[in-house]
Design a protein around this motif. Structure first.
Motif, short mmCIF file in Angstrom:
data_model
loop_
_atom_site.label_atom_id
_atom_site.label_comp_id
_atom_site.label_asym_id
_atom_site.label_seq_id
_atom_site.Cartn_x
_atom_site.Cartn_y
_atom_site.Cartn_z
N LEU A 47 0.83 -1.21 0.00
CA LEU A 47 0.00 0.00 0.00
C LEU A 47 0.86 1.26 0.00
CD1 LEU A 47 -2.76 -1.05 2.55
CD2 LEU A 47 -3.14 -0.51 0.14
N ALA A 48 1.92 1.25 0.81
CA ALA A 48 2.78 2.43 0.92
C ALA A 48 3.46 2.76 -0.41
CB ALA A 48 3.83 2.21 2.01
N ALA A 49 3.68 1.77 -1.25
CA ALA A 49 4.35 1.98 -2.53
C ALA A 49 3.40 2.44 -3.64
CB ALA A 49 5.07 0.70 -2.96
N LEU A 50 2.10 2.42 -3.37
CA LEU A 50 1.14 2.81 -4.41
C LEU A 50 1.19 4.31 -4.69
CD1 LEU A 50 -2.14 0.89 -3.43
CD2 LEU A 50 -0.54 0.34 -5.28
N ASP A 99 -2.78 8.47 -6.75
CA ASP A 99 -4.01 8.43 -7.53
C ASP A 99 -4.67 7.05 -7.54
OD1 ASP A 99 -1.85 7.45 -9.08
OD2 ASP A 99 -2.88 7.94 -10.96
N ILE A 100 -3.95 6.03 -7.14
CA ILE A 100 -4.50 4.66 -7.14
C ILE A 100 -5.47 4.46 -5.97
CG2 ILE A 100 -3.87 2.22 -6.82
CD1 ILE A 100 -3.17 3.26 -9.58
N TRP A 101 -5.29 5.19 -4.89
CA TRP A 101 -6.09 4.98 -3.69
C TRP A 101 -7.58 5.22 -3.91
CZ3 TRP A 101 -4.38 3.68 1.37
CH2 TRP A 101 -3.02 3.39 1.43
N SER A 102 -7.92 6.02 -4.88
CA SER A 102 -9.34 6.34 -5.11
C SER A 102 -10.02 5.42 -6.12
CB SER A 102 -9.48 7.79 -5.56
OG SER A 102 -8.80 7.98 -6.79
N ILE A 103 -9.26 4.51 -6.75
CA ILE A 103 -9.91 3.61 -7.72
C ILE A 103 -10.65 2.50 -6.98
CG2 ILE A 103 -8.15 4.10 -9.48
CD1 ILE A 103 -7.14 1.19 -9.09
N ARG A 104 -11.57 1.89 -7.68
CA ARG A 104 -12.35 0.80 -7.10
C ARG A 104 -11.47 -0.43 -6.91
NH1 ARG A 104 -16.86 2.44 -5.68
NH2 ARG A 104 -18.17 3.76 -6.96
N SER A 105 -11.65 -1.07 -5.77
CA SER A 105 -10.98 -2.35 -5.54
C SER A 105 -11.80 -3.44 -6.23
CB SER A 105 -10.88 -2.63 -4.04
OG SER A 105 -12.14 -2.99 -3.52
N ALA A 106 -11.37 -4.67 -6.14
CA ALA A 106 -12.14 -5.78 -6.71
C ALA A 106 -13.37 -6.09 -5.87
CB ALA A 106 -11.26 -7.02 -6.84
N LEU A 107 -13.44 -5.54 -4.68
CA LEU A 107 -14.59 -5.73 -3.81
C LEU A 107 -15.64 -4.70 -4.20
CD1 LEU A 107 -15.47 -7.45 -1.36
CD2 LEU A 107 -14.52 -5.68 0.10
N PRO A 108 -16.79 -5.13 -4.73
CA PRO A 108 -17.78 -4.18 -5.25
C PRO A 108 -18.15 -3.10 -4.23
CG PRO A 108 -18.40 -6.43 -5.82
CD PRO A 108 -17.23 -6.52 -4.86
N GLY A 109 -18.09 -1.85 -4.71
CA GLY A 109 -18.47 -0.71 -3.88
C GLY A 109 -17.38 -0.19 -2.96
N TRP A 110 -16.20 -0.78 -3.02
CA TRP A 110 -15.11 -0.37 -2.14
C TRP A 110 -13.94 0.15 -2.98
CZ3 TRP A 110 -14.42 -2.01 3.29
CH2 TRP A 110 -15.56 -2.60 3.82
N THR A 111 -13.37 1.28 -2.56
CA THR A 111 -12.15 1.77 -3.18
C THR A 111 -10.94 1.13 -2.50
OG1 THR A 111 -11.89 3.62 -1.65
CG2 THR A 111 -13.23 4.03 -3.65
N ILE A 112 -9.77 1.36 -3.07
CA ILE A 112 -8.54 0.89 -2.44
C ILE A 112 -8.42 1.51 -1.04
CG2 ILE A 112 -6.00 0.92 -2.59
CD1 ILE A 112 -7.28 -0.91 -4.71
N GLU A 162 3.00 -4.96 -9.41
CA GLU A 162 3.02 -6.35 -8.93
C GLU A 162 2.13 -6.48 -7.70
OE1 GLU A 162 4.56 -9.39 -9.77
OE2 GLU A 162 4.77 -8.34 -11.68
N PRO A 163 1.33 -7.53 -7.62
CA PRO A 163 0.48 -7.72 -6.45
C PRO A 163 1.33 -8.10 -5.23
CG PRO A 163 0.32 -9.60 -7.91
CD PRO A 163 1.16 -8.58 -8.62
N PRO A 164 0.79 -7.85 -4.03
CA PRO A 164 1.52 -8.29 -2.84
C PRO A 164 1.58 -9.82 -2.83
CG PRO A 164 -0.67 -7.51 -2.24
CD PRO A 164 -0.49 -7.25 -3.70
N THR A 165 2.71 -10.35 -2.46
CA THR A 165 2.88 -11.79 -2.40
C THR A 165 2.79 -12.22 -0.94
OG1 THR A 165 4.30 -11.75 -4.34
CG2 THR A 165 4.39 -13.73 -2.96
N MET A 166 1.70 -12.86 -0.61
CA MET A 166 1.50 -13.31 0.76
C MET A 166 2.52 -14.40 1.11
SD MET A 166 -0.87 -12.02 2.71
CE MET A 166 -0.35 -10.41 2.15
#
Length: 191
Positions: free
Chosen positions: A26-29, A32-45, A166-170
């Motif tokens: 998250l800290a590396a984003l 402007d990315i923080w306001s886009i929609r996440s994959a969870l419907p109705g939720w932003t990043i 790149e996505p976070p790698t758990m």
């Protein structure tokens, strides 16, 4: 067949490292990315990051349950999310709104809640008591297993809509604990 209980110390470490992976991602984003929609419907990043802060805050508030408390299984515990979905969303959006669109402020709150939660979790040492958590009484190790599920699922919800990053790698321990928790729940439902 009895369900294998996660080790509370290993589960706490999985939570710790999974959180740090998402936090650093998250800290590396870019801002402007923080306001886009996440994959969870109705939720932003930002909303989803705030939800993770609320989750971390809850870890700081769990206490040992009264002795007569019957612990919920992880799947039963997570099954209670649906009834609380509006409250969960409202708490996240309220926190995101309080940050006034500042990802820096949101990360500070996320860190503060995480550190408080971790201090609270560490007080239990290697004990595995039944604790009072937001959705009811649950064994500490099982509560931490539900946190691994949250981290694994929401890391994907955060990353999928973000182009070119790149996505976070758990860590494997987080993924393993999350998958095992969900598989145990599925096995419990098989006749």
């Amino acid at each position: 067949m009895a369900r294998a209980k996660p080790d509370p110390v290993q589960a706490r470490e999985a939570y710790r490292f999974g959180y740090l992976i998402i936090r650093d991602w998250l800290a590396a984003l870019p801002g402007d990315i923080w306001s886009i929609r996440s994959a969870l419907p109705g939720w932003t990043i930002a909303d989803l990051a705030a939800h993770l802060a609320v989750v971390a805050k809850a870890a700081g508030e769990i206490t040992v349950a009264p002795k007569e408390s019957k612990p919920l299984t992880p799947v039963t515990y997570m099954g209670r999310y649906e009834a609380a979905a509006d409250d969960i969303a409202d708490a996240a959006r309220e926190l995101a709104g309080a940050a006034n669109g500042s990802e820096h402020d949101l990360l500070l709150v996320l860190d503060e809640h995480y550190e408080s939660g971790l201090r609270n979790l560490e007080q239990f040492g290697d004990d595995d008591p039944v604790v009072l958590a937001p959705r009811g009484p649950i064994r500490l190790s099982d509560y931490l297993a539900t946190r691994a599920v949250e981290l694994a699922v929401h890391s994907d919800d955060l990353a999928r809509p973000v182009p070119g990053i790149e996505p976070p790698t758990m860590p494997r321990d987080v993924t393993r604990l999350a998958v095992r928790t969900l598989l145990d729940g599925l096995a419990d439902r098989v006749p």
